[in-house]
Design a protein around this motif. Structure first.
Motif, PDB file in Angstrom:
ATOM      1  N   SER A   1      45.842  43.523  32.069  1.00 56.87           N
ATOM      2  CA  SER A   1      45.179  43.005  33.270  1.00 56.87           C
ATOM      3  C   SER A   1      44.151  43.988  33.809  1.00 56.87           C
ATOM      4  N   GLY A   2      44.411  45.295  33.687  1.00 54.50           N
ATOM      5  CA  GLY A   2      43.430  46.289  34.124  1.00 54.50           C
ATOM      6  C   GLY A   2      42.165  46.244  33.288  1.00 54.50           C
ATOM      7  N   VAL A   3      42.327  46.096  31.985  1.00 58.09           N
ATOM      8  CA  VAL A   3      41.162  45.982  31.100  1.00 58.09           C
ATOM      9  C   VAL A   3      40.407  44.688  31.385  1.00 58.09           C
ATOM     10  N   ALA A   4      41.133  43.597  31.629  1.00 59.52           N
ATOM     11  CA  ALA A   4      40.479  42.320  31.941  1.00 59.52           C
ATOM     12  C   ALA A   4      39.685  42.410  33.248  1.00 59.52           C
ATOM     13  N   MET A   5      40.300  43.008  34.275  1.00 61.91           N
ATOM     14  CA  MET A   5      39.582  43.146  35.554  1.00 61.91           C
ATOM     15  C   MET A   5      38.375  44.066  35.404  1.00 61.91           C
ATOM     16  N   ALA A   6      38.535  45.152  34.670  1.00 63.19           N
ATOM     17  CA  ALA A   6      37.413  46.067  34.453  1.00 63.19           C
ATOM     18  C   ALA A   6      36.293  45.369  33.699  1.00 63.19           C
TER      19      ALA A   6
ATOM     20  N   SER B   1      21.832  43.759  48.874  1.00 63.45           N
ATOM     21  CA  SER B   1      20.546  43.135  48.570  1.00 63.45           C
ATOM     22  C   SER B   1      19.433  44.133  48.269  1.00 63.45           C
ATOM     23  N   SER B   2      19.549  45.344  48.765  1.00 66.22           N
ATOM     24  CA  SER B   2      18.534  46.373  48.538  1.00 66.22           C
ATOM     25  C   SER B   2      18.591  46.855  47.094  1.00 66.22           C
ATOM     26  N   VAL B   3      17.418  47.024  46.477  1.00 65.64           N
ATOM     27  CA  VAL B   3      17.356  47.460  45.078  1.00 65.64           C
ATOM     28  C   VAL B   3      17.925  48.867  44.921  1.00 65.64           C
ATOM     29  N   SER B   4      17.575  49.775  45.828  1.00 64.96           N
ATOM     30  CA  SER B   4      18.085  51.145  45.706  1.00 64.96           C
ATOM     31  C   SER B   4      19.590  51.193  45.950  1.00 64.96           C
ATOM     32  N   LEU B   5      20.060  50.397  46.901  1.00 61.39           N
ATOM     33  CA  LEU B   5      21.492  50.337  47.160  1.00 61.39           C
ATOM     34  C   LEU B   5      22.225  49.710  45.979  1.00 61.39           C
ATOM     35  N   MET B   6      21.626  48.679  45.385  1.00 56.95           N
ATOM     36  CA  MET B   6      22.235  48.000  44.237  1.00 56.95           C
ATOM     37  C   MET B   6      22.404  48.964  43.067  1.00 56.95           C
ATOM     38  N   THR B   7      21.431  49.836  42.850  1.00 60.12           N
ATOM     39  CA  THR B   7      21.502  50.795  41.746  1.00 60.12           C
ATOM     40  C   THR B   7      22.691  51.731  41.917  1.00 60.12           C
ATOM     41  N   HIS B   8      22.852  52.275  43.111  1.00 60.69           N
ATOM     42  CA  HIS B   8      23.953  53.205  43.367  1.00 60.69           C
ATOM     43  C   HIS B   8      25.296  52.478  43.410  1.00 60.69           C
ATOM     44  N   ALA B   9      25.306  51.303  43.997  1.00 65.56           N
ATOM     45  CA  ALA B   9      26.551  50.528  44.078  1.00 65.56           C
ATOM     46  C   ALA B   9      27.021  50.108  42.685  1.00 65.56           C
ATOM     47  N   ARG B  10      26.096  49.703  41.832  1.00 63.89           N
ATOM     48  CA  ARG B  10      26.448  49.304  40.460  1.00 63.89           C
ATOM     49  C   ARG B  10      27.023  50.495  39.695  1.00 63.89           C
ATOM     50  N   SER B  11      26.404  51.641  39.872  1.00 62.11           N
ATOM     51  CA  SER B  11      26.874  52.856  39.214  1.00 62.11           C
ATOM     52  C   SER B  11      28.299  53.192  39.667  1.00 62.11           C
ATOM     53  N   TYR B  12      28.533  53.119  40.967  1.00 54.62           N
ATOM     54  CA  TYR B  12      29.856  53.405  41.527  1.00 54.62           C
ATOM     55  C   TYR B  12      30.878  52.372  41.045  1.00 54.62           C
ATOM     56  N   LEU B  13      30.507  51.097  41.062  1.00 53.08           N
ATOM     57  CA  LEU B  13      31.414  50.030  40.633  1.00 53.08           C
ATOM     58  C   LEU B  13      31.806  50.198  39.174  1.00 53.08           C
ATOM     59  N   ARG B  14      30.877  50.579  38.356  1.00 57.55           N
ATOM     60  CA  ARG B  14      31.179  50.762  36.929  1.00 57.55           C
ATOM     61  C   ARG B  14      32.109  51.944  36.701  1.00 57.55           C
ATOM     62  N   ILE B  15      31.906  53.015  37.424  1.00 55.03           N
ATOM     63  CA  ILE B  15      32.812  54.167  37.307  1.00 55.03           C
ATOM     64  C   ILE B  15      34.213  53.769  37.750  1.00 55.03           C
ATOM     65  N   ARG B  16      34.313  53.067  38.868  1.00 54.39           N
ATOM     66  CA  ARG B  16      35.616  52.638  39.383  1.00 54.39           C
ATOM     67  C   ARG B  16      36.290  51.642  38.446  1.00 54.39           C
ATOM     68  N   ALA B  17      35.510  50.807  37.783  1.00 52.88           N
ATOM     69  CA  ALA B  17      36.071  49.801  36.883  1.00 52.88           C
ATOM     70  C   ALA B  17      36.811  50.462  35.723  1.00 52.88           C
ATOM     71  N   PHE B  18      36.308  51.576  35.240  1.00 55.49           N
ATOM     72  CA  PHE B  18      36.973  52.264  34.128  1.00 55.49           C
ATOM     73  C   PHE B  18      38.325  52.841  34.535  1.00 55.49           C
TER      74      PHE B  18
ATOM     75  N   VAL C   1      35.540  42.180  33.706  1.00 50.87           N
ATOM     76  CA  VAL C   1      34.868  41.259  34.627  1.00 50.87           C
ATOM     77  C   VAL C   1      33.935  42.031  35.554  1.00 50.87           C
ATOM     78  N   LEU C   2      34.413  43.146  36.088  1.00 46.55           N
ATOM     79  CA  LEU C   2      33.570  43.949  36.977  1.00 46.55           C
ATOM     80  C   LEU C   2      32.343  44.492  36.250  1.00 46.55           C
ATOM     81  N   LEU C   3      32.518  44.926  35.015  1.00 43.33           N
ATOM     82  CA  LEU C   3      31.388  45.464  34.260  1.00 43.33           C
ATOM     83  C   LEU C   3      30.389  44.373  33.897  1.00 43.33           C
ATOM     84  N   LYS C   4      30.900  43.230  33.476  1.00 45.23           N
ATOM     85  CA  LYS C   4      30.020  42.149  33.039  1.00 45.23           C
ATOM     86  C   LYS C   4      29.272  41.499  34.200  1.00 45.23           C
ATOM     87  N   TYR C   5      29.941  41.313  35.302  1.00 45.54           N
ATOM     88  CA  TYR C   5      29.353  40.584  36.426  1.00 45.54           C
ATOM     89  C   TYR C   5      29.075  41.485  37.637  1.00 45.54           C
ATOM     90  N   SER C   6      28.816  42.765  37.401  1.00 50.95           N
ATOM     91  CA  SER C   6      28.628  43.700  38.513  1.00 50.95           C
ATOM     92  C   SER C   6      27.468  43.305  39.419  1.00 50.95           C
TER      93      SER C   6
END
Length: 132
Positions: free
Chosen positions: A50-55, A72-89, A57-62
């Motif tokens: 389930s952890g791999v499945a949730m990760a 909505s901000s492009v600069s915020l989206m870049t940092h948020a995506r980076s953080y979300l991907r690290i947390r997903a792992f 989904v988060l990676l694919k649909y970040s």
């Protein structure tokens, strides 16, 4: 939230098969130990899957998930995506950690998880200081 059942069920299954209770025969102790080990093994397997499945989904649909969360901000989206991907792992490891904590609590051992999470918190603090 949907996966909180894993550590709770593990705690209940391990506690109901306590092999440290007084007055048990050797056969009963061995049977209960095996049942506890099966419960922890199955729950750990489910936590990894389930952890791999949730990760995944988060990676694919970040991008979509962050937009849905109001990013909505492009600069915020870049940092948020980076953080979300690290947390997903870390999700599979976090899921396994909660299951193993539940197993320890089911054995009425609260000190082992306390020590483990204390050391993990200390290492996290050191890592934050070093990497910042």
């Amino acid at each position: 939230v949907a996966f909180y059942f894993l550590p709770i069920a593990t705690t209940n299954l391990v506690a109901s098969n306590s092999f440290t209770a007084d007055g048990l025969s050797k056969e009963e102790v061995e049977y209960r130990r095996e049942e506890s080990e099966k419960a922890v093994s199955c729950a750990t397997f489910l936590a990894v899957i389930s952890g791999v499945a949730m990760a995944s989904v988060l990676l694919k649909y970040s991008n979509g998930l962050l937009a849905l969360a109001g990013c909505s901000s492009v600069s915020l989206m870049t940092h948020a995506r980076s953080y979300l991907r690290i947390r997903a792992f870390g999700l599979p490891f976090a899921m396994v950690g909660t299951v193993l904590q539940g197993a320890s609590l089911g054995q009425q051992d609260s000190m082992t998880p306390l020590k483990i999470f204390g050391v993990a918190g200390l290492l996290n603090l050191i890592g934050d200081i070093v990497l910042t």
